[in-house]
Scaffold this motif. Structure first.
Motif, PDB file in Angstrom:
ATOM      1  N   ILE A 154     -11.574  -4.020  -1.122  1.00 50.29           N
ATOM      2  CA  ILE A 154     -10.635  -4.181  -0.012  1.00 50.29           C
ATOM      3  C   ILE A 154     -10.987  -5.408   0.822  1.00 50.29           C
TER       4      ILE A 154
ATOM      5  N   GLY B 198     -10.141   4.434  -2.737  1.00 51.02           N
ATOM      6  CA  GLY B 198      -9.493   3.151  -2.462  1.00 51.02           C
ATOM      7  C   GLY B 198      -8.014   3.297  -2.162  1.00 51.02           C
ATOM      8  N   LEU B 199      -7.275   2.239  -2.471  1.00 57.53           N
ATOM      9  CA  LEU B 199      -5.855   2.155  -2.147  1.00 57.53           C
ATOM     10  C   LEU B 199      -4.997   2.165  -3.402  1.00 57.53           C
TER      11      LEU B 199
ATOM     12  N   VAL C 196       0.865  -1.179   0.000  1.00 56.09           N
ATOM     13  CA  VAL C 196       0.000   0.000   0.000  1.00 56.09           C
ATOM     14  C   VAL C 196       0.901   1.229   0.000  1.00 56.09           C
TER      15      VAL C 196
ATOM     16  N   ARG D 250     -12.355   0.789  -3.134  1.00 52.52           N
ATOM     17  CA  ARG D 250     -12.837   0.644  -1.750  1.00 52.52           C
ATOM     18  C   ARG D 250     -13.737  -0.576  -1.560  1.00 52.52           C
TER      19      ARG D 250
ATOM     20  N   HIS E  38      -3.496   6.159   0.313  1.00 52.01           N
ATOM     21  CA  HIS E  38      -4.947   6.087   0.463  1.00 52.01           C
ATOM     22  C   HIS E  38      -5.551   7.197  -0.378  1.00 52.01           C
TER      23      HIS E  38
ATOM     24  N   TYR F 109     -18.120  -4.119   4.099  1.00 48.69           N
ATOM     25  CA  TYR F 109     -17.717  -2.723   4.222  1.00 48.69           C
ATOM     26  C   TYR F 109     -16.560  -2.581   5.210  1.00 48.69           C
ATOM     27  N   VAL F 110     -15.572  -1.785   4.842  1.00 46.33           N
ATOM     28  CA  VAL F 110     -14.467  -1.440   5.733  1.00 46.33           C
ATOM     29  C   VAL F 110     -14.390   0.076   5.787  1.00 46.33           C
ATOM     30  N   ASP F 111     -14.523   0.623   6.981  1.00 41.78           N
ATOM     31  CA  ASP F 111     -14.410   2.061   7.171  1.00 41.78           C
ATOM     32  C   ASP F 111     -13.020   2.515   6.739  1.00 41.78           C
ATOM     33  N   PRO F 112     -12.911   3.626   6.022  1.00 44.47           N
ATOM     34  CA  PRO F 112     -11.593   4.091   5.591  1.00 44.47           C
ATOM     35  C   PRO F 112     -10.574   4.207   6.727  1.00 44.47           C
TER      36      PRO F 112
ATOM     37  N   ASP G 119     -10.099   2.110   8.887  1.00 41.53           N
ATOM     38  CA  ASP G 119      -9.601   0.756   9.130  1.00 41.53           C
ATOM     39  C   ASP G 119      -8.934   0.127   7.916  1.00 41.53           C
ATOM     40  N   TRP G 120      -8.739   0.896   6.841  1.00 42.70           N
ATOM     41  CA  TRP G 120      -8.038   0.376   5.667  1.00 42.70           C
ATOM     42  C   TRP G 120      -6.606   0.027   6.037  1.00 42.70           C
TER      43      TRP G 120
END
Length: 102
Positions: A40, A22-23, A15, A37, A18, A44-47, A49-50
């Motif tokens: 990932i 997305g990444l 990575v 996003r 951000h 769902y993943v909160d940004p 917690d990326w």
């Protein structure tokens, strides 16, 4: 231009940034791809917690959108890529065995 990553190919990626969508992930060839996003994780993943910048992920090639490499780190996509790779390996082994018998 680096060798393009084939669709469903597994590789590692680091990575590098951000973005709101997305990444940014750099693969071993040096190419930078995008993990959208929604790619990932399977849910769902909160940004917040990326995966952090510098994290090394296992990613699967999702093809190209124009010249942009698309990637996924969803566990379901990683498993699908592993299943496809095993199937391809079994087919190659059978073809090799068949050619030796001829």
């Amino acid at each position: 231009m680096p060798e393009q990553l084939r669709k469903w190919s597994l590789t590692s990626g680091t990575v590098i940034k951000h973005m709101h969508y997305g990444l940014g992930v750099q693969v071993p060839s040096g190419e930078i791809g995008v993990v959208d996003r929604v790619e990932i994780a399977d849910g769902y993943v909160d940004p917040a917690d990326w995966p952090a910048v510098g994290t090394v992920l296992t990613v699967v090639g999702g093809g190209y959108a124009g010249r942009q490499l698309r990637l996924s780190s969803r566990p379901s996509h990683l498993e699908e890529a592993r299943i496809r790779a095993e199937k391809d390996q079994r087919a190659a082994n059978k073809a090799n065995a068949d050619s030796r018998e001829s």
